[in-house]
Every structure is written in C-alpha cells, then in structure tokens.
Design an enzyme around this catalytic site. Structure first.
Site, PDB file in Angstrom:
ATOM      1  N   ALA A 134      -9.447   3.547   1.749  1.00 54.26           N
ATOM      2  CA  ALA A 134     -10.090   4.867   1.676  1.00 54.26           C
ATOM      3  C   ALA A 134     -10.524   5.384   3.038  1.00 54.26           C
ATOM      4  O   ALA A 134     -11.002   4.631   3.888  1.00 54.26           O
ATOM      5  CB  ALA A 134     -11.308   4.859   0.750  1.00 54.26           C
ATOM      6  N   LYS A 149      -7.553  -3.193  -8.776  1.00 56.83           N
ATOM      7  CA  LYS A 149      -8.354  -2.584  -7.709  1.00 56.83           C
ATOM      8  C   LYS A 149      -9.628  -2.087  -8.374  1.00 56.83           C
ATOM      9  O   LYS A 149      -9.618  -1.095  -9.108  1.00 56.83           O
ATOM     10  CB  LYS A 149      -7.597  -1.428  -7.049  1.00 56.83           C
ATOM     11  CG  LYS A 149      -8.406  -0.720  -5.980  1.00 56.83           C
ATOM     12  CD  LYS A 149      -7.713   0.528  -5.470  1.00 56.83           C
ATOM     13  CE  LYS A 149      -8.692   1.360  -4.668  1.00 56.83           C
ATOM     14  NZ  LYS A 149      -8.127   2.654  -4.259  1.00 56.83           N
TER      15      LYS A 149
END
Lengths: 65, 266
Positions: free
Chosen positions: B194, B106
């Site tokens: 997020a 990531k």
C-alpha cells in the site's frame, strides 16, 4: 419466508441454503456462502436450514488490491 | 521462469513457496479485463490479489473474472479488504479459502476510513484465529515493531507494513520506521503493501532490503497501465539488485570522486 440476501430483503421459497442458490440463479456459479455471518461450506449448504429473518451472504470472486 | 535478471538462488520464499518475482500486483480498477491481463503479464508477477464481493444471481461477472485469473498462471492472494471486525475478516477468509482454493490470505482489518489504517488489535486477534485454523496469513499492518512481534507470535511468517495509506501513491511515508523494521526482523519476509505510487518508491523499498512490494493503483490508474506494469518490474529488479550489491552509505559532506593527487595548478 422473508430473509435478507446480500443486504436486500427477499421473499423466498427455499428452505435451505442450497435451494436458495438454485432459486436465485447461483447454482452453476463459484460462490461462497455465509449464514448469519458464519461461513457455510459448500458441502454443508443442503443442511443449512433457513429461518425467517436470516441474513445470507453469497459472494463471488472479484478484483482486489 | 521469468526473464528478470537475478542471482540464481535469489527467489523470495513465503510459507515454503518460492517466487521468482518480488512484485505482487492487485487486480482492481483496470480499464478492462484485457488491460488487466496484459499488465499482469508485463509485470512478470507471480502473485495477484483478489477479493470476494456480493453479486446478483445470474450476473456471472465474478466467474468470468475468476476464469481470467485462472488463465494467467499466477498464484492468487485473496484479501479481506473492507472488513472492519475480527468476525468479518475471519468469515471472509474462510469463504475465500473455499472459493480460491488456497490457504493464503491477505488479512486486512480496517480501523479507520480516512487513512484505511489497519486496526492492529483486531488484526493480531484475527491472525491468531486464522493461523490456528491452517491459514497462511499475510497481515496488512503498520511499521509498529510491537505489533509486528505480536503478529509473528500469532503465527504469521510474513509481514506487510504499509508504505502510505492505500491508494494514496505517496510512497514510503516513514522510511526511518521501515528501516527499523527491516533491521529488527532480518529473517522475516517483509513486503511493503500500500501507498506505492511510482516505480522509484518500489525500487527504494527493495534497496532498503524489503523482500517485495504489493501494489495496485499505481499500475491500474497509470495513463498506460501495461507500460507502468513493466516499469515496476524493472524497478523491483533494480532495487533488489542494488540491495544485493550493498549501496554506499550517504555522507554529510562532499568527497571528490576524481583523484586529488596530481591535480594541476596546485
């Protein structure tokens, strides 16, 4: 020899990265290493010689988002 | 096989790996390792995110954590959280690949501290370097279509636009932009990463056709993290099933749902 390990100045006896891990009690842990901001593979640690002023990172698994 | 109701062939595929769950869960900020483990189980996720950090020699906390993760039977997605330069991100990714024994990364290259907004220029450069080195890159990006095109050109096969700033819990700040991204890249796996604060935000992303969501704080900092993890599991399932069922188009004006024909007193 004076080097910087994980951001802290250290006076160490080890002359290579593998020896440094043993000296600092990381020998039996899963860690990843970098020398002067370059990744050093586990199998290359014994050949990674240390010099005065080197910067070493020793990282372990941690929680992440 | 997890117990989430879904079409049999509806697995999410990323980099050739099929995933039953469309929920990726972060492992940070839980009150205890036991609560983390229970929350991961309750979420029925297949993928958890992890990181690398400094630790004093002899501490062994990191290794205890890694043993716990290995016992959970989930895939790990290591991150480069906190990296602010291409060099830092690339080196951290290389270190993570060795420790976690996965080509997945990531990729975060943070450009600004108040919003933790990605430095998209550094992100594209790091993605290219890592992809050429055999990594399978999950880039944390914005909904900017031009950046997205460049990330795909750099070798990324999945994109992870933010919903809102990391840890803000504000949901999908730019629904229009995220919808445009979904429409522009119909065949690219897209994961909202997020900013998700509540299960309704996750459901909304899935209803819009997003393939998955990645979140941490919304579960870890809930009053009951384990119950919230289960709520997210249900929300992601509901959102996905709603997307597959094709939601109705909104209208500007009312339209009676009870038949108008035969109404009394007219």
């Amino acid at each position: 020899m004076n080097i910087r390990v994980n951001g802290i100045d250290c006076d160490v006896k080890a002359s290579d990265l593998e020896g440094l891990l043993a000296e600092l009690d990381y020998a039996d842990q899963t860690v990843a290493t970098a020398l002067n901001r370059n990744f050093v593979r586990k199998k290359d640690r014994a050949e990674a010689k240390l010099n005065d002023g080197d910067e070493v990172e020793i990282l372990t698994p941690r929680q992440g988002g | 096989m997890k117990d989430i109701a879904r079409a049999p062939d509806d697995a999410l595929e990323v980099y050739g790996t099929k995933l039953a769950s469309r929920l990726f869960v972060g492992t940070s900020m839980y009150d205890s390792p036991a609560i983390l483990a229970d929350a991961v189980r309750a979420s029925a996720c297949d993928v958890v995110t992890v990181s690398l950090r400094r630790e004093a020699g002899g501490s062994r906390a990191g290794n205890s954590f890694w043993d716990l993760i290995k016992s959970m039977n989930v895939r790990v997605l290591p991150n480069t959280a906190g990296c602010k330069t291409v060099k830092e991100a690339v080196t951290t990714a290389q270190m993570a690949r060795e420790v976690f024994d996965t080509p997945w990364i990531k990729l975060e290259v943070i450009g600004e501290d108040d919003t933790l907004q990605p430095d998209v220029f550094g992100l594209v450069e790091a993605a290219r370097i890592l992809s050429e080195d055999g990594f399978e890159v999950f880039p944390y990006t914005t909904e900017d279509l031009v950046v997205a095109e460049k990330l795909l050109g750099a070798g990324c096969k999945v994109l992870m636009p933010w919903g809102a700033p990391i840890g803000s819990g504000r949901g999908l700040n730019n629904v229009f932009g995220l919808k445009a991204m979904r429409a522009h890249f119909p065949d690219v796996p897209l994961v909202v990463d997020a900013g998700i604060g509540a299960p309704s935000h996750a459901a909304q992303a899935l209803e819009m056709g997003y393939d998955a969501v990645l979140l941490n704080t919304a579960i870890a900092k809930a009053g009951d993290a384990v119950a919230m993890a289960h709520a997210f599991k249900l929300a992601v399932t509901a959102g996905r099933e709603a997307y597959l069922a094709t939601p109705m188009e909104p209208r500007d004006m009312a339209a009676p749902s009870t038949p108008v024909f035969g109404v009394a007193f007219r």
